[in-house]
Design a protein around this motif. Structure first.
Motif, PDB file in Angstrom:
ATOM      1  N   ILE A  84       0.834  -1.200   0.000  1.00  0.00           N
ATOM      2  CA  ILE A  84       0.000   0.000   0.000  1.00  0.00           C
ATOM      3  C   ILE A  84       0.873   1.255   0.000  1.00  0.00           C
ATOM      4  O   ILE A  84       2.044   1.212   0.390  1.00  0.00           O
ATOM      5  N   PRO A  85       0.315   2.392  -0.439  1.00  0.00           N
ATOM      6  CA  PRO A  85       1.078   3.649  -0.389  1.00  0.00           C
ATOM      7  C   PRO A  85       1.124   4.219   1.024  1.00  0.00           C
ATOM      8  O   PRO A  85       0.135   4.768   1.509  1.00  0.00           O
ATOM      9  N   VAL A  86       2.240   4.077   1.672  1.00  0.00           N
ATOM     10  CA  VAL A  86       2.427   4.633   3.007  1.00  0.00           C
ATOM     11  C   VAL A  86       3.122   5.995   2.925  1.00  0.00           C
ATOM     12  O   VAL A  86       2.703   6.956   3.573  1.00  0.00           O
ATOM     13  N   LEU A  87       4.164   6.077   2.107  1.00  0.00           N
ATOM     14  CA  LEU A  87       4.917   7.323   1.963  1.00  0.00           C
ATOM     15  C   LEU A  87       4.990   7.816   0.520  1.00  0.00           C
ATOM     16  O   LEU A  87       5.231   8.995   0.299  1.00  0.00           O
ATOM     17  N   CYS A 240      -3.656   3.877   7.099  1.00  0.00           N
ATOM     18  CA  CYS A 240      -2.956   4.267   5.876  1.00  0.00           C
ATOM     19  C   CYS A 240      -3.790   3.946   4.634  1.00  0.00           C
ATOM     20  O   CYS A 240      -3.818   4.727   3.672  1.00  0.00           O
ATOM     21  N   ILE A 241      -4.477   2.800   4.642  1.00  0.00           N
ATOM     22  CA  ILE A 241      -5.340   2.460   3.509  1.00  0.00           C
ATOM     23  C   ILE A 241      -6.473   3.478   3.400  1.00  0.00           C
ATOM     24  O   ILE A 241      -6.795   3.962   2.306  1.00  0.00           O
ATOM     25  N   LEU A 242      -7.082   3.815   4.528  1.00  0.00           N
ATOM     26  CA  LEU A 242      -8.182   4.773   4.510  1.00  0.00           C
ATOM     27  C   LEU A 242      -7.712   6.161   4.081  1.00  0.00           C
ATOM     28  O   LEU A 242      -8.312   6.780   3.191  1.00  0.00           O
ATOM     29  N   LEU A 243      -6.634   6.648   4.704  1.00  0.00           N
ATOM     30  CA  LEU A 243      -6.214   8.026   4.484  1.00  0.00           C
ATOM     31  C   LEU A 243      -5.463   8.207   3.173  1.00  0.00           C
ATOM     32  O   LEU A 243      -5.734   9.145   2.415  1.00  0.00           O
ATOM     33  N   ASN A 244      -4.507   7.317   2.880  1.00  0.00           N
ATOM     34  CA  ASN A 244      -3.666   7.505   1.699  1.00  0.00           C
ATOM     35  C   ASN A 244      -4.293   6.996   0.408  1.00  0.00           C
ATOM     36  O   ASN A 244      -3.860   7.372  -0.680  1.00  0.00           O
ATOM     37  N   VAL A 245      -5.296   6.113   0.520  1.00  0.00           N
ATOM     38  CA  VAL A 245      -5.906   5.547  -0.683  1.00  0.00           C
ATOM     39  C   VAL A 245      -7.294   6.118  -0.934  1.00  0.00           C
ATOM     40  O   VAL A 245      -7.638   6.454  -2.066  1.00  0.00           O
TER      41      VAL A 245
END
Length: 316
Positions: A84-87, A240-245
């Motif tokens: 997933i996109p973390v950074l 991170c999935i909720l916020l970044n995706v």
């Protein structure tokens, strides 16, 4: 390729190192709202250090499942963190090894092993909590699947990086009814999967009422430390999935430079801090549901995700 692998490792380090801090900040904010002094935000680190230095006691009735489970629970969120996109907003080396649905199955695998371990020691309270955990999981997993199916319909893919780009361009996609309903359903899912109020009380230790905490009731020492750390990382990965995706896919590094990736860390922490405030408001405004009402809560999440899928198919 070497740079991509390095950034992947940096994302993993971000999740592993800061998950206890996120849990500490959430606990501290709840104490402030409730007009209590509470522990320091760094207390989870001290608890982990104390547990790692303690001896581990294992029941004679326990099998290899009990000993392996803490490592599975600890590794599962780390594996998802590589997908997933973390950074970064661009795909890294392991990005296409699995999609969002596969990541959900990996997290569910950790929960499955934790449930088996709770039954493995023949403690009467463990199986009681394990059955409740499986009930919550049985109701939450359809919501997981419908949410990710809706994402595939709306964004044309379940790869997190592709979904993230869909919400960014154009901006009108972000305010679509299907997207808003999708976010609501996923927030309700996080509350259930992370054992937060109103589904479960993470600070409660009454054996007859606990759900999520019952899975680690028989663990001590290193095993308990890995179970706690794995649970904290699971919460951070879901955030991170909720916020970044899905919610705010901005602020991530778009350039393949080490400096920009490092600068993305504080921005991601800022978004997580805002979401922690939302969680504090939710947990301080609601009380823990009775067990038979949990199915109603997750049923509402399921209906919300189905409506999101329908509106996405109809292009509302």
């Amino acid at each position: 390729m070497a740079r991509s692998i390095g950034f992947n490792l940096l994302q993993v380090l971000f999740v592993v190192a800061l998950a206890p801090l996120v849990a500490g900040v959430l606990s501290r904010l709840k104490e402030i709202v409730q007009s209590r002094r509470g522990p320091s935000v760094f207390q989870p680190y001290r608890d982990l250090r104390k547990l790692f230095n303690k001896d581990e006691v294992v029941s004679e009735q326990a099998s290899w499942i009990f000993r392996v489970t803490p490592h599975v629970v600890f590794v599962a969120p780390i594996f998802v963190a590589t997908l997933i996109p973390v950074l970064t907003s661009y795909p890294l080396f392991f990005a296409f090894m699995g999609d969002m649905l596969g990541g959900g199955f990996v997290l569910a695998l950790g929960g499955f092993f934790a449930t088996l371990a709770a039954v493995d020691t023949a403690n009467p309270y463990g199986p009681m909590g394990a059955s409740r955990t499986r009930m919550v999981g049985f109701l939450a997993e359809p919501v997981f699947m419908i949410v990710f199916f809706t994402v595939s319909f709306v964004a044309g893919s379940t790869i997190p990086y592709i979904v993230q780009q869909h919400w960014v361009t154009p901006l009108s996609n972000f305010f679509a009814p299907s997207h808003v309903l999708l976010v609501i359903a996923f927030v309700m899912l996080i509350l259930a999967e992370a054992g937060r109020i109103p589904v479960d009380n993470p600070t409660g230790h009454f054996e007859l009422a606990m759900i999520d905490e019952s899975k680690s009731l028989e663990y001590s020492g290193t095993g308990m430390a890995l179970m706690k750390w794995g649970g904290q990382m699971k919460l951070l990965v879901l955030m991170c999935i909720l916020l970044n995706v899905l919610v705010t896919p901005w602020g991530l590094a778009s350039d393949k430079s080490t400096l920009e990736v490092l600068l993305a860390g504080p921005l991601v922490l800022f978004k997580i801090g805002l979401f922690l405030l939302v969680l504090v408001v939710i947990e301080s405004s609601l009380s823990k549901l009775r067990l038979f009402r949990v199915s109603e809560f997750l049923g509402a999440a399921f209906v919300t995700s189905v409506v999101a899928m329908i509106t996405g198919l109809l292009n509302f």
